[in-house]
Design a protein around this motif. Sequence first.
Motif, PDB file in Angstrom:
ATOM      1  N   LEU A 100       2.228  14.043   7.558  1.00  0.00           N
ATOM      2  CA  LEU A 100       0.965  14.414   7.819  1.00  0.00           C
ATOM      3  C   LEU A 100      -0.194  14.115   8.075  1.00  0.00           C
ATOM      4  O   LEU A 100      -0.672  12.880   8.990  1.00  0.00           O
ATOM      5  CB  LEU A 100       0.012  14.477   5.738  1.00  0.00           C
ATOM      6  CG  LEU A 100      -0.789  14.383   5.573  1.00  0.00           C
ATOM      7  CD1 LEU A 100      -1.641  15.997   5.827  1.00  0.00           C
ATOM      8  CD2 LEU A 100      -1.678  13.427   4.155  1.00  0.00           C
ATOM      9  N   SER A 101      -0.793  15.436   8.687  1.00  0.00           N
ATOM     10  CA  SER A 101      -2.244  14.782   9.933  1.00  0.00           C
ATOM     11  C   SER A 101      -3.477  15.678   8.749  1.00  0.00           C
ATOM     12  O   SER A 101      -3.228  16.504   8.452  1.00  0.00           O
ATOM     13  CB  SER A 101      -2.229  15.805  10.852  1.00  0.00           C
ATOM     14  OG  SER A 101      -0.644  15.206  12.035  1.00  0.00           O
ATOM     15  N   ASP A 150       0.056  -0.049   6.950  1.00  0.00           N
ATOM     16  CA  ASP A 150       1.124   0.383   6.399  1.00  0.00           C
ATOM     17  C   ASP A 150       1.180   0.595   4.669  1.00  0.00           C
ATOM     18  O   ASP A 150       0.251  -0.405   4.364  1.00  0.00           O
ATOM     19  CB  ASP A 150       2.160  -1.306   6.905  1.00  0.00           C
ATOM     20  CG  ASP A 150       2.810  -1.409   8.014  1.00  0.00           C
ATOM     21  OD1 ASP A 150       2.769  -0.560   9.173  1.00  0.00           O
ATOM     22  OD2 ASP A 150       2.889  -2.460   8.538  1.00  0.00           O
ATOM     23  N   LEU A 151       1.929   1.097   4.230  1.00  0.00           N
ATOM     24  CA  LEU A 151       2.140   1.110   3.470  1.00  0.00           C
ATOM     25  C   LEU A 151       2.825   0.919   2.333  1.00  0.00           C
ATOM     26  O   LEU A 151       4.098   1.540   2.605  1.00  0.00           O
ATOM     27  CB  LEU A 151       1.290   2.667   2.468  1.00  0.00           C
ATOM     28  CG  LEU A 151       0.111   3.754   3.307  1.00  0.00           C
ATOM     29  CD1 LEU A 151      -0.164   4.769   2.610  1.00  0.00           C
ATOM     30  CD2 LEU A 151      -1.028   2.654   2.617  1.00  0.00           C
ATOM     31  N   SER A 152       2.705   0.469   1.099  1.00  0.00           N
ATOM     32  CA  SER A 152       4.214  -0.454   0.867  1.00  0.00           C
ATOM     33  C   SER A 152       4.406  -0.368  -1.169  1.00  0.00           C
ATOM     34  O   SER A 152       2.796  -0.585  -1.164  1.00  0.00           O
ATOM     35  CB  SER A 152       4.577  -2.081   1.095  1.00  0.00           C
ATOM     36  OG  SER A 152       3.310  -2.732   1.222  1.00  0.00           O
ATOM     37  N   ILE A 153       4.616  -0.458  -1.607  1.00  0.00           N
ATOM     38  CA  ILE A 153       5.205  -0.938  -2.882  1.00  0.00           C
ATOM     39  C   ILE A 153       6.106  -1.598  -3.440  1.00  0.00           C
ATOM     40  O   ILE A 153       7.557  -1.544  -2.551  1.00  0.00           O
ATOM     41  CB  ILE A 153       6.093   0.981  -3.770  1.00  0.00           C
ATOM     42  CG1 ILE A 153       4.718   1.591  -2.910  1.00  0.00           C
ATOM     43  CG2 ILE A 153       6.313   0.197  -5.404  1.00  0.00           C
ATOM     44  CD1 ILE A 153       5.647   2.548  -3.487  1.00  0.00           C
ATOM     45  N   GLY A 160       3.636   4.426   7.455  1.00  0.00           N
ATOM     46  CA  GLY A 160       2.431   3.687   7.964  1.00  0.00           C
ATOM     47  C   GLY A 160       1.717   5.068   9.267  1.00  0.00           C
ATOM     48  O   GLY A 160       2.203   6.301   8.942  1.00  0.00           O
ATOM     49  N   ILE A 161       0.515   4.833   9.508  1.00  0.00           N
ATOM     50  CA  ILE A 161      -0.708   5.427   9.832  1.00  0.00           C
ATOM     51  C   ILE A 161      -0.598   4.837  11.186  1.00  0.00           C
ATOM     52  O   ILE A 161      -1.146   3.830  12.215  1.00  0.00           O
ATOM     53  CB  ILE A 161      -1.733   5.356   9.288  1.00  0.00           C
ATOM     54  CG1 ILE A 161      -1.140   5.009   7.401  1.00  0.00           C
ATOM     55  CG2 ILE A 161      -2.761   6.624   9.193  1.00  0.00           C
ATOM     56  CD1 ILE A 161      -2.359   4.974   6.122  1.00  0.00           C
ATOM     57  N   GLN A 173      -2.557  10.395  11.361  1.00  0.00           N
ATOM     58  CA  GLN A 173      -1.704  10.632  10.899  1.00  0.00           C
ATOM     59  C   GLN A 173      -0.577   9.831  10.368  1.00  0.00           C
ATOM     60  O   GLN A 173      -0.522   8.575  10.781  1.00  0.00           O
ATOM     61  CB  GLN A 173      -0.814  11.285  12.338  1.00  0.00           C
ATOM     62  CG  GLN A 173      -1.599  12.427  13.274  1.00  0.00           C
ATOM     63  CD  GLN A 173      -1.061  11.906  14.805  1.00  0.00           C
ATOM     64  OE1 GLN A 173      -0.752  11.060  15.309  1.00  0.00           O
ATOM     65  NE2 GLN A 173      -0.928  13.363  15.739  1.00  0.00           N
ATOM     66  N   ILE A 174       0.489  10.194   9.640  1.00  0.00           N
ATOM     67  CA  ILE A 174       1.032   9.256   8.473  1.00  0.00           C
ATOM     68  C   ILE A 174       2.455   9.654   8.339  1.00  0.00           C
ATOM     69  O   ILE A 174       2.732  10.739   7.944  1.00  0.00           O
ATOM     70  CB  ILE A 174       0.321   9.377   7.468  1.00  0.00           C
ATOM     71  CG1 ILE A 174       1.504   7.955   6.111  1.00  0.00           C
ATOM     72  CG2 ILE A 174       0.629  10.046   6.102  1.00  0.00           C
ATOM     73  CD1 ILE A 174       0.448   7.614   5.134  1.00  0.00           C
TER      74      ILE A 174
END
Length: 277
Positions: A100-101, A150-153, A160-161, A173-174
């Motif tokens: 996604l941008s 970074d996005l984590s659960i 990552g962005i 952008q991700i």
Amino acid sequence: MSLLSQPVWRMIDQSALGSSFDGRQSFALDDALCESVGSGQSPAAARLWVHDRTIMLGTQDTRLPFFHDALGVLKQAGFRYLVRNSGGLAVVLDSGVLNLSLIFSERDGLLSIDEPFQAMAEFISHVLTVYGVSCVPGEVSGSYCPGRYDLSIGGRKFAGISQRRVRKGVAVQIYLCVDGSGPKRAELIRAFYKKGLRGQPTRFHYPHIEPEVMGSLEELCHRKISVSGLTETIIRSLSTFGQLASTPLSEQETRLFGSYYERMIRRNEKVFEHEQM
């Protein structure tokens, strides 16, 4: 007011274009949209995209001591590769990874480096409420292409962005690992660096990858999640931040895209001039 709140969001969904959609086109298109949004010709834009079996390399990756040997690992695994024009290091894209941008304008005021990153992290957090989970921003040690956003659960990274700025337009952008195996993707990048470094010391610190710290949303949420399903969720979520509009590229944007695409082709030809991609 949140950067996400816009009078109009222009939605461009290219998530189902298939394997013929070239990664170089994606980055050229984001540059063209950056210029259009930055000049006020287009409202803020969101673009969804998927590239199958493609490794997006960063500039630093091309400086590995045994770079061309490392590319052999990717070839053997059946992946294409290219060097992108935004920041970061090697990232795996395949049919289970949704990108996604979000493209913002700086026409009415400069944005800090962190603001677009924070907006993307905020948006994905909003999206994931549908699945009953929350994500945490912050670098995940042992992941590929590590970064502050970074996005984590549960300590495992799924996204990552990166960011790109062109003529008063900012594209954040991700990549979102939606389904499939996060550790398996990480194993490929670990093999790439192992072959490219061969224990050689380097000034730049390349990540020491631990595959178990990566995961897909499907793995981390313990439920079936598809790229098409997440695409629909993202589009619905975006509609809560502004009116959605779907408009094709203008003649000017098409010309800009052609120019930026040529640049991406030349950039990659220069890097891979001795390679058979």
